[in-house]
Write an enzyme that holds these catalytic residues in place. Sequence first.
Site, PDB file in Angstrom:
ATOM      1  N   GLU A 172       0.791  -1.232   0.000  1.00  0.00           N
ATOM      2  CA  GLU A 172       0.000   0.000   0.000  1.00  0.00           C
ATOM      3  C   GLU A 172       0.825   1.285   0.000  1.00  0.00           C
ATOM      4  O   GLU A 172       0.369   2.309  -0.503  1.00  0.00           O
ATOM      5  CB  GLU A 172      -0.931   0.011   1.233  1.00  0.00           C
ATOM      6  CG  GLU A 172      -2.062  -0.987   1.166  1.00  0.00           C
ATOM      7  CD  GLU A 172      -3.082  -0.628   0.090  1.00  0.00           C
ATOM      8  OE1 GLU A 172      -3.321   0.570  -0.135  1.00  0.00           O
ATOM      9  OE2 GLU A 172      -3.617  -1.559  -0.548  1.00  0.00           O
ATOM     10  N   SER A 175     -51.650 -29.756  -4.045  1.00  0.00           N
ATOM     11  CA  SER A 175     -52.659 -30.431  -3.225  1.00  0.00           C
ATOM     12  C   SER A 175     -52.381 -30.377  -1.729  1.00  0.00           C
ATOM     13  O   SER A 175     -53.130 -30.961  -0.948  1.00  0.00           O
ATOM     14  CB  SER A 175     -52.740 -31.906  -3.618  1.00  0.00           C
ATOM     15  OG  SER A 175     -53.014 -32.020  -4.984  1.00  0.00           O
TER      16      SER A 175
END
Length: 646
Positions: free
Chosen positions: A77, A343
């Site tokens: 970084e 059903s």
Amino acid sequence: MKIIVISLTIILLVLALSLYIPFSPKLLQPASVVSLRILDRNGYLLREVLSDKEGKSQWVSLKDISPNLILATVAAEDSRFYEHWGIDTRAILRAILQNVRARKVVSGASTLTQQVIKSIHHFPRDWFWKFVEIWHALRLEVSLSKDEIITQYLNRIPYGNQTFGINAASWLYFDKPPAHLSLAEAALLAGLPRGPSIYNPYRYFLRAKKRQQEILARMLSKGVVTREEYRRALEEPLNIIPPQLSFRAPHFSDFVLSRIPLKERQDISSIRTTLDIELQKDVETLVKNCVESLKEWKVTNAAVLIMDNEKREILSLVGSADFFDSDHNGQVSGVTALRQPGSALKPFTYALALEQGMNPATLILDAQIRIRSNGIDYIPRNYDGKFHGLVRLREALASSYNVSAIRVLQRIGVESLLGRLKKLGFDSLSKGADYYGLGLTLGGGEVTLLELVRAYSMFTNSGVFRKEKIFLEINDTQGKAKLLPEYSSLRLFSPQVSYIITDILLDNDARIPAFGAGSVLCLPFPCAVKTGTSGNFRDNWAIGYTPHYTVGVWVGNFDGKPMRNVSGVSGAGPLFRDTMLLLQKRERIANPNFPIPEGLIEAYVCPRSGMLAGSSCPGRIKEIFIKGTEPGEYCNLCSAVASFTL
Ligand SMILES: [Zn+2]
């Protein structure tokens, strides 16, 4: 000219002095993280949920972080971190050039210090705020040492998958404390903050791995690792813990969280639920295998819900075959999704019919009929494509004849069925009786597997309905137990009606005409079961129960694509059977029979007329009746036929 120089000097002086304005210690304090732990019934961790704002974060000091990670982070970084004063002028000049060319803020060129500021303040992205950020970064460098700044960075930065800070990330991805990270692991983690979703190792492992290699190469070129260390790190296999292991019973945990308002979550530290993780794991395997075996029939998903009847505790909830399978909407839960039940609602229609004086031997006509449902006229057909003439109520329900169910509903009224279903917790049936029409009993409305399972469990509890239980214990952040929600019990059918429905759904012989003998629904112990298939084969169900458990199974596709010719017997049926066998094996129940309530009598009836069997009747059938609803007269049909043929 002089004025300009003087004023510029003053401005610079003020700015320089302003850097000594101390940083508010409050801003630099470890974020107070509220973590909520969801446990199974034996205390096994299912999921740790952090308050949405903070994500997973537990503060660690620099001495508890592997030096590998610190070196890798600096290399990844901000390689001049230990040299600059908070901003990297070389990187900024390069970034300004890039930005001017692109005419907008594209490159941040942020140092670790600036990133700490960003994580505290979340400034908008424009030139003005960039300068404010730089000013804060310079201030931070004045207030804190480099070690303190990198400690802030490593504890604040997001590493993806809801983790903030290295401690949470280290545990999530490698299941170890950050002090024990190897060089290879450290380089992988150090690469994530740049783009936590772009480099998400669960989804894009190769991308994350490539970034790890770049970081290792940079570390080598900067001389912070030796060639030998570099080589070994490249070769080291990365054992990333699969998300499944830190995300157990995912649909159930989601379900638990959905029951707790966001506001209340802040005060809760742990929830011990009713789930049994061992059972859950076994059921997850069954679901996976089932979907695998039904691939050819274009089935991509299935769901299973298991409830303990006595306490109505949810013991297992599997919402899809694979929560992490985004191709098939794996995160959708088949337990709470709205689907057409086919059903599966018929038993409630017949229970009402029994309540209103019909009995299991009552004859019902199964012949062509035209009905209107959801605004459309249609002629319901039976699953076998035939009509069966006069059938007894027992056969009609067990064999799931559609026209008989319609005729029964005509007698009891849609309004009456819908009202009872709503009391039974079918909140999803929110429209009026006119909307559903007679098609309601054929599954015209949409319901959830959860609603079906808790409604069926009412039959095993002598007709008393109560909502499901998922919490055993909730503790607040002070460790005090909270009051649990209690649902009241509601009697919706008599014990006698409930028992007769159970007896019919248990009846392997009665369903032979429709499903054949020895189907998967015949289990080696008493088990009531009903299947359902929605129109166009979109949903397939098997819901049933033993005295101890109610099990609901749904099989289908979340994208609404039809399955290929799958019926309840070949689709959900086998998974239902496997789940019931699994439960039976675990429990070894001594008395597997359903208790018979008082107030029932047995009588022999004629299979053709449903009246008491006489000497001319072809066979006698033993039937149960609620006292007072049994047929009062002997069969006159067979004796009439007999005298006619003589
Ligand atoms: Zn007869």
